[in-house]
Design an enzyme around this catalytic site. Structure first.
Site, PDB file in Angstrom:
ATOM      1  N   GLU A  55      47.766  45.452  17.282  1.00  0.00           N
ATOM      2  CA  GLU A  55      47.665  45.986  15.925  1.00  0.00           C
ATOM      3  C   GLU A  55      47.338  44.884  14.915  1.00  0.00           C
ATOM      4  O   GLU A  55      46.480  45.050  14.037  1.00  0.00           O
ATOM      5  CB  GLU A  55      48.974  46.665  15.519  1.00  0.00           C
ATOM      6  CG  GLU A  55      49.401  47.791  16.451  1.00  0.00           C
ATOM      7  CD  GLU A  55      50.352  47.323  17.538  1.00  0.00           C
ATOM      8  OE1 GLU A  55      51.336  48.041  17.789  1.00  0.00           O
ATOM      9  OE2 GLU A  55      50.118  46.237  18.124  1.00  0.00           O
ATOM     10  N   ALA A 166      50.552  37.083  69.806  1.00  0.00           N
ATOM     11  CA  ALA A 166      50.727  36.937  71.249  1.00  0.00           C
ATOM     12  C   ALA A 166      51.773  35.862  71.514  1.00  0.00           C
ATOM     13  O   ALA A 166      52.189  35.128  70.610  1.00  0.00           O
ATOM     14  CB  ALA A 166      49.397  36.566  71.900  1.00  0.00           C
ATOM     15  N   ARG A 210      39.150  37.705  48.900  1.00  0.00           N
ATOM     16  CA  ARG A 210      37.711  37.581  49.087  1.00  0.00           C
ATOM     17  C   ARG A 210      37.077  38.937  49.426  1.00  0.00           C
ATOM     18  O   ARG A 210      37.655  39.750  50.128  1.00  0.00           O
ATOM     19  CB  ARG A 210      37.399  36.597  50.216  1.00  0.00           C
ATOM     20  CG  ARG A 210      37.957  35.204  50.002  1.00  0.00           C
ATOM     21  CD  ARG A 210      37.577  34.256  51.135  1.00  0.00           C
ATOM     22  NE  ARG A 210      38.005  34.734  52.457  1.00  0.00           N
ATOM     23  CZ  ARG A 210      39.241  34.593  52.932  1.00  0.00           C
ATOM     24  NH1 ARG A 210      40.183  34.014  52.203  1.00  0.00           N
ATOM     25  NH2 ARG A 210      39.539  35.028  54.142  1.00  0.00           N
ATOM     26  N   GLY A 271      54.672  36.155  57.154  1.00  0.00           N
ATOM     27  CA  GLY A 271      55.081  36.187  58.545  1.00  0.00           C
ATOM     28  C   GLY A 271      56.414  36.879  58.743  1.00  0.00           C
ATOM     29  O   GLY A 271      57.085  37.284  57.785  1.00  0.00           O
ATOM     30  N   LEU A 274      59.805  35.562  56.729  1.00  0.00           N
ATOM     31  CA  LEU A 274      59.873  35.833  55.297  1.00  0.00           C
ATOM     32  C   LEU A 274      59.897  37.331  55.015  1.00  0.00           C
ATOM     33  O   LEU A 274      60.662  37.804  54.155  1.00  0.00           O
ATOM     34  CB  LEU A 274      58.690  35.183  54.582  1.00  0.00           C
ATOM     35  CG  LEU A 274      58.816  35.103  53.057  1.00  0.00           C
ATOM     36  CD1 LEU A 274      59.991  34.236  52.642  1.00  0.00           C
ATOM     37  CD2 LEU A 274      57.526  34.578  52.434  1.00  0.00           C
ATOM     38  N   ALA A 275      59.074  38.103  55.725  1.00  0.00           N
ATOM     39  CA  ALA A 275      59.089  39.554  55.536  1.00  0.00           C
ATOM     40  C   ALA A 275      60.472  40.114  55.810  1.00  0.00           C
ATOM     41  O   ALA A 275      60.993  40.947  55.042  1.00  0.00           O
ATOM     42  CB  ALA A 275      58.058  40.209  56.455  1.00  0.00           C
ATOM     43  N   ALA A 277      63.318  38.533  55.628  1.00  0.00           N
ATOM     44  CA  ALA A 277      64.264  38.078  54.609  1.00  0.00           C
ATOM     45  C   ALA A 277      64.202  38.952  53.366  1.00  0.00           C
ATOM     46  O   ALA A 277      65.235  39.309  52.785  1.00  0.00           O
ATOM     47  CB  ALA A 277      63.984  36.617  54.257  1.00  0.00           C
TER      48      ALA A 277
END
Length: 341
Positions: A55, A166, A210, A271, A274-275, A277
C-alpha cells in the site's frame, strides 16, 4: 456497497503484482489504487523485509493529496502495527483514501486489525474479494505462521521392497527420468533443500533444481545438518545460493533458524537417517514416496527407526494423491492428526 467490476479487475491485477515480491518472512502482497472514476492511478507490491509494504509502495508513486478520495485494492488486509515500517492502515487514512477493498484477513495477532482501524476512521471497507486466490499466493506464509516453522516435505525414492539403495550403497538410479524430473520441479518450488552430512559426503550432490541441464530460475537454499566436514571441493560449494550448515541434531532448532530467515517451505532429501529423524520428531507435514518397480533386497531400507515399537504406534498417513511418472508411482501423503485430517 458491493464490489464494483473495476475493483474486481484491480484485485486481479493486485494478485499479479503480489507474486513479483520475494517469498520470505513477510507475505507477498500487491496493491492497486483507483481514482473515484475507477481508473488505476498507482500500483505497488512488497519487495521484501524492511521495504515499504504494498500500500505504501503504491502511495509513494503519487503526488501529495493525489490519493484523496481513492480506493485502495489490496490482496491482504492492511496491517495495523509498527515494525520496520509503519502501519499501512494509518498510511491509507492519512492519504485520504475513501474506500479499501481487500482479499484476505491478516491472521496476525499483532499485525491484524487494520480493517477495524480503517472503519473507525470512516473509511468504507470490503473484505473477501478473491480471497481463495489470495490465499493461494500466501499459502506457505500462512502455514509457516500457523506452525511457527517452515512446512516440511520429506521425500525418498525406494524399490518395491522398500529399499533406498542396493547392498553396496549404490542408489542412482532407482527411479526413472520422469520421477527425477518431478523431484526437480518440487525442489524449485521449495525455499530450502536439506540433507545430512552422510548424503553430502557419499553422493556429493549439487542440490540444485534443474530442468534437464538448465537451472530453474528459483533455486532452493542448500542446507546440511551434521558435524562432519564438507570438503572444499564439494559440489555444494558451487551452488548458486549460499550453503547453510547446522552442527546439531536438534531439528526443531534448525527449523526455527530457517523460519527466522524467512524460509517457508523445506524439502528433506537427506537419506534414510535424516528422513527418519524428521518423521520420528513429528516434523513431517508431507511425505513424497517415489516407488520404483524394482527389487533390491538387502538391508538398505528407505527408513530406519522412527520410534514405532508396535503396530499400535504406527504413524498413520492419508494418501492425498497418486501420480504415475513413467513406470514409477509417486504417493503423496499427509500425517493423520488427532482430528483425523
Amino acid at each position: 456497497m458491493a464490489v464494483t467490476e473495476a475493483e474486481r479487475r484491480a484485485m486481479t491485477r493486485a494478485l499479479e503484482l503480489a507474486v513479483r515480491g520475494p517469498r520470505g518472512a513477510n507475505p507477498q502482497v500487491g496493491a492497486v489504487l483507483l481514482s473515484p472514476a475507477g481508473d488505476i492511478i498507482s500500483e505497488g507490491w512488497h519487495r521484501g523485509a524492511g521495504t515499504a509494504h504494498a500500500e505504501v509502495d503504491a502511495l509513494s508513486h503519487l503526488a501529495p493529496d493525489q490519493a484523496r478520495g481513492a480506493t485502495a485494492v489490496v490482496t491482504l488486509e492492511p496491517c495495523n502495527h509498527t515494525g520496520r515500517t509503519g502501519p499501512c492502515a494509518l498510511a491509507l487514512i492519512e492519504a485520504g483514501v475513501r474506500r479499501v477493498v481487500y482479499a484476505l484477513d491478516d491472521p496476525g495477532a499483532v499485525s491484524g486489525g487494520g480493517a477495524e482501524r480503517l472503519r473507525a476512521a470512516g473509511i468504507e471497507v470490503e473484505a473477501g474479494e478473491q480471497a481463495d486466490a489470495a490465499r493461494t499466493v500466501v499459502a506457505d506464509w500462512l502455514t509457516a505462521g500457523r506452525l511457527g516453522r517452515p512446512h516440511v516435505t520429506v521425500k525418498w525414492a525406494q524399490s518395491l521392497d522398500g529399499r533406498a539403495a542396493a547392498d553396496d550403497g549404490t542408489s542412482q538410479w532407482i527411479t526413472g527420468p520422469e520421477a527425477r524430473a518431478d523431484v526437480h520441479r518440487r525442489r524449485a518450488a521449495s525455499d530450502a533443500i536439506v540433507v545430512g552430512t552422510g548424503t553430502a559426503l557419499a553422493d556429493d550432490p549439487s542440490l540444485t533444481a534443474r530442468d534437464g541441464d538448465v537451472l530453474y530460475a528459483h533455486q532452493p537454499i542448500p542446507v546440511v545438518i551434521g558435524s562432519r566436514e564438507i570438503p572444499a571441493t564439494a559440489a555444494l560449494h558451487r551452488h548458486p545460493q549460499g550453503l547453510l550448515r547446522f552442527d546439531t541434531h536438534d531439528l526443531r532448532a534448525v527449523l526455527s533458524d530457517l523460519h527466522a530467515r524467512g524460509i517457508q517451505r523445506v524439502f528433506i532429501e537427506g537419506g534414510p537417517t535424516l528422513a527418519s529423524a524428521f518423521l520420528a520428531a513429528d516434523l513431517a507435514d508431507e511425505v513424497l514416496a517415489y516407488i520404483a518397480p524394482v527389487l533390491l533386497g538387502g538391508g538398505r531400507l528407505a527408513l530406519t527407526d522412527i520410534g514405532v515399537g508396535s503396530i499400535g504406534e504406527a504413524r498413520r498417513l492419508r494418501v492425498v494423491e497418486r501420480v504415475w511418472l513413467g513406470e514409477d508411482l509417486l504417493l503423496i501423503a499427509h500425517p493423520v492428526t488427532e482430528e483425523g485430517s
